[in-house]
Scaffold this active site. Sequence first.
Site, mmCIF file in Angstrom:
data_model
loop_
_atom_site.group_PDB
_atom_site.id
_atom_site.type_symbol
_atom_site.label_atom_id
_atom_site.label_comp_id
_atom_site.label_asym_id
_atom_site.label_seq_id
_atom_site.Cartn_x
_atom_site.Cartn_y
_atom_site.Cartn_z
ATOM 1 N N ASP A 1 -16.031 -13.867 -25.448
ATOM 2 C CA ASP A 1 -16.521 -14.568 -24.395
ATOM 3 C C ASP A 1 -16.092 -14.311 -22.892
ATOM 4 O O ASP A 1 -16.814 -14.431 -21.949
ATOM 5 C CB ASP A 1 -16.817 -15.661 -24.618
ATOM 6 C CG ASP A 1 -17.269 -16.108 -26.012
ATOM 7 O OD1 ASP A 1 -18.184 -15.625 -26.332
ATOM 8 O OD2 ASP A 1 -16.887 -17.216 -26.673
ATOM 9 N N ASP B 1 -21.914 -19.302 -26.878
ATOM 10 C CA ASP B 1 -21.539 -18.909 -28.119
ATOM 11 C C ASP B 1 -22.034 -19.665 -29.395
ATOM 12 O O ASP B 1 -22.149 -20.801 -29.057
ATOM 13 C CB ASP B 1 -20.131 -18.562 -28.027
ATOM 14 C CG ASP B 1 -19.440 -17.565 -29.070
ATOM 15 O OD1 ASP B 1 -19.999 -16.991 -29.610
ATOM 16 O OD2 ASP B 1 -18.616 -18.164 -29.698
ATOM 17 N N ASP C 1 -15.741 -19.602 -26.210
ATOM 18 C CA ASP C 1 -14.121 -20.304 -26.457
ATOM 19 C C ASP C 1 -13.488 -18.940 -27.027
ATOM 20 O O ASP C 1 -12.271 -19.326 -27.516
ATOM 21 C CB ASP C 1 -14.305 -21.311 -27.708
ATOM 22 C CG ASP C 1 -14.618 -20.904 -28.946
ATOM 23 O OD1 ASP C 1 -15.445 -19.827 -29.084
ATOM 24 O OD2 ASP C 1 -14.033 -21.270 -29.918
#
Length: 814
Positions: A706, A506, A702
């Site tokens: 996700d 990410d 995080d």
Amino acid sequence: MTSRHQHDTAETITRDPVCGMTVDTNADKPSHDHDGHRYHFCSQGCHDKFVAKPEEYVKATDPVCGMSIDRATAAHMAKLDGERFYFCSSGCQHKFEARPQDYLGVRPAAKAMPEGTQYTCPMHPEIVRDHPGDCPKCGMALEPMNPSADAGPNPELVDFRRRLWIMGPLAAAVFVLEMGAHIGLPFADWIGPKAFLWLQFVLATPVLWFARPFFVRGWKSVVNISPNMWTLISLGTLAAYLFSLVGLLVPGVFPTEMLNQHGMPPVYFEASAVILVLVLIGQIMELSAREKTGDAIRALMDLAPKTARRVTDSGEEDVPLDAVQAGDKLRVRPGETVPVDGVIADGSSAIDESMLTGEPVPVEKAQGDAVTGGTLNKQGSFVMEAQAVGSETTLSRIVEMVGKAQRSRAPIQGLADRVALYFVPGVVLCAALAFIVWLTFGPSPALGYATVAAVSVLIIACPCALGLATPMSVMVGTGRGASAGVLIRDAEALERFAKVDTLIVDKTGTLTEGKPTLTDVIADGVSEEEVKSLAAALERGSEHPLAEAIVQGAQDAPRLEAEGFEAVTGKGVMGRVESAQIALGNAALMAQIGADTGALAETVERLQNDGKTAMYLARDGAVIGVIAVADRIKETTVDAIRALHGEGLRIIMATGDSQGTAQAVARALEIDEVHAGVSPEDKAALVDKLRKDGASVAMAGDGVNDAPALAAADVGIAMGTGADVAVESAGLTLVKGDLNGIVRARRLAEGVMRNIRQNLFFAFAYNTAGVPIAAGVLYPVFGVLLSPAIAALAMSFSSVSVIANALRLRRLKL
């Protein structure tokens, strides 16, 4: 009943007084001051519950001793039937867990699972039943497939913990009795040899009785022709026990060479008891790891509010979330969580979607725009029309995906089972052949020699080292990882991560710092200091994260004050500073006030191409500068990406941010592939596609967005600075949010898996090499018949080798 202990390694860790989850006080989490004490919460939902009725969550009473416990600092907690209980000490907790009915009296039955719930085996996911029970292949308890925040404790884990409290002391006692002579405690001489053996029998027999679930699994493995670890454990422990029992009851059937000075053969009650306890501890460790799946589900569920404010012709009323139906009009006030998915029917606001997208900047929403349940309304009040409710909401679909992905993982013990598939039949065949050969051709007493040979074969092949091979390596490896900032959820994650060839990351909070900061100040006809002062004066009246970044970045500039502050939705802010009309915003705002942006248009375009948010600053209708804000790339990210490429990993970025911003970051870091503007479902779909194409995929992130991808990937890697649900959904967690931790985790995974394979080799090689000797191949030439005592010694030596090899991981270089 689940138990979660708080191990405070620093004062920054406290406990959420509402749900009991541990919270880092330095993290960006809600907090509230009450009676001179600050309480910290894992989510806005828990915060709101506490504020409404703090007296219900400040204190709790220990149900065992009656002491008053501070819920926020309680070190011991257990959950039963959805209710949390707090304890003053581990002693009170253990008493409660063993017999809760003694302290609670008659309680209502636990919530039944929802209708239609299906159950599956954690070892054999292809087994699916519409009711609880045991797996027909291995005998393990079936677990519900559907994730539920209200699911009760794992009954098998509760049962095994209770069995350990009985089996552990008994096995320890019989072990001390047998080993006493080696440490200067001759129990046999003190109480007499016959009484000494009978005492071992009395202590060991209950251990086997309470270990009967293992024997059930072993029996089913035979019936279903699927030999595995349980086959070996059952055969080995029963062989040692039955051999000892025969020696105790009818010692005369054994050769005189085997008898000691008291006329008794050697017994191995302690071997069977200790092996079963070690295996039980390993099972409790595995079940405890799987139990943590519920923490991820609860963290997700807490994102949704419990009630919604419904707007009708007769007025407004708060209703339970379950009562909301598609088409209902709902009011969402500032600071409240959007209850369900829908569209804005009236009003506008800025919605913080960071829990869904991972992006720190609130999104401006106006009439007709879609809003998602679980997101946070930052500014303004609006009325929305509900469209997706119940299980159809985005949040519910994320919950379902997390549960499904977590169930799909295979256990690491499959490696041992694959070897056991061939090892077990071979050992049994050797034992049977040894018995037949000795019974047919052996000297008198043939039955005694045949029994000794067959039992020696089974004892030397008893898999006590097999039971230690994986847990010992994992135990030492997890300690080594923790010292390097890598937290490991279970051994399975290590096995998978050692094979990973593709890493999805990410952007926000993983590659970048996760919050906007002031990066550029361009002045035209004035000083940069003046541009910062004027911009900060306006933004002090705004609650927007970009405003906070500008104010923080202008701390070294003279402080000015603004009057007549006005926020223009989707465009920027305006106000008066030192009698001048000041505007800060995008090109649309400049056009609205008639300011010419031509001189700085190329500069703004360049900044935007670099992934930054650029804003014009105008004074009295003339543009005098540009302010740019961006989420900075972490200092450690560049070196980390380079090291990961060196490890042979393909790096893919998947982010909910815009294509331009994502491409800018990717160019700076030399990312191999970019997927921008992706939803949580898109991220999980990307993981599935890569896996179908043959890639072994790890996902690092995080945010809540996700979580499905973290759970669906072969290995999920959560940044410790991120959302609780991301951490709970991942197999690995980087404590400091440092991407270099992935490099360390990779080396750790490879080292631990190499160590496990070495341990399994020791476990099988020692025993396999000893099987022919135990069967008597040396007797015709040397007159040597391996006694069960020597077989047990060889078996113990394999365990010592496994332990010593596992301890080498403490010196593993990462």
